[in-house]
Design an enzyme around this catalytic site. Structure first.
Site, short mmCIF file in Angstrom:
data_model
loop_
_atom_site.label_atom_id
_atom_site.label_comp_id
_atom_site.label_asym_id
_atom_site.label_seq_id
_atom_site.Cartn_x
_atom_site.Cartn_y
_atom_site.Cartn_z
CG ASN A 8 -0.32 0.04 2.51
OD1 ASN A 8 0.88 -0.19 2.60
ND2 ASN A 8 -1.08 0.30 3.55
CB CYS A 9 4.44 1.83 0.08
SG CYS A 9 5.78 2.95 -0.32
#
Length: 113
Positions: A8-9
């Site tokens: 999710n970066c």
């Protein structure tokens, strides 16, 4: 090539997209789902040092006690990242062209095939 990331970066997603666009075959390791191999972390610390790998601006870092944050070094950083994988700066990209942390034009140039 091997890329160690957090799915999710934003930078990790950009790196993964670039790798796919280049047609590069890469092993993908998600630190939240797959964890981090301590042997990899030790090798990276030896090559790059804790200053490069330990994210001292993260929410996780701010949540640590003052004692946990005091006097970091490679060994302490390894222990902290093993306990809290999101403390690792990412993505970590390994290829025949070397080891990098983060994702920008310089990283793209270094890992270009």
């Amino acid at each position: 090539m091997k890329i160690t990331l957090l799915s999710n970066c934003d930078k990790c997603r950009a790196a993964l997209k670039w790798i796919k666009e280049q047609g590069i075959d890469a092993a993908v390791i998600d630190i939240r789902k797959d964890g981090i191999e301590e042997s990899d972390l030790k090798r990276w610390m030896t090559e790059l040092g804790w200053e490069v790998l330990l994210n001292r601006r993260s929410t996780t870092w701010r949540g640590l006690s003052d004692a946990a944050k005091a006097d970091p070094d490679n060994e302490k950083a390894i222990a902290l990242i093993m306990a809290h994988p999101t403390l690792m700066k990412r993505p970590v990209i390994e290829s025949n062209n070397g080891l990098t942390v983060g994702f920008d034009k310089a990283v793209m140039d270094q890992h270009q095939v």
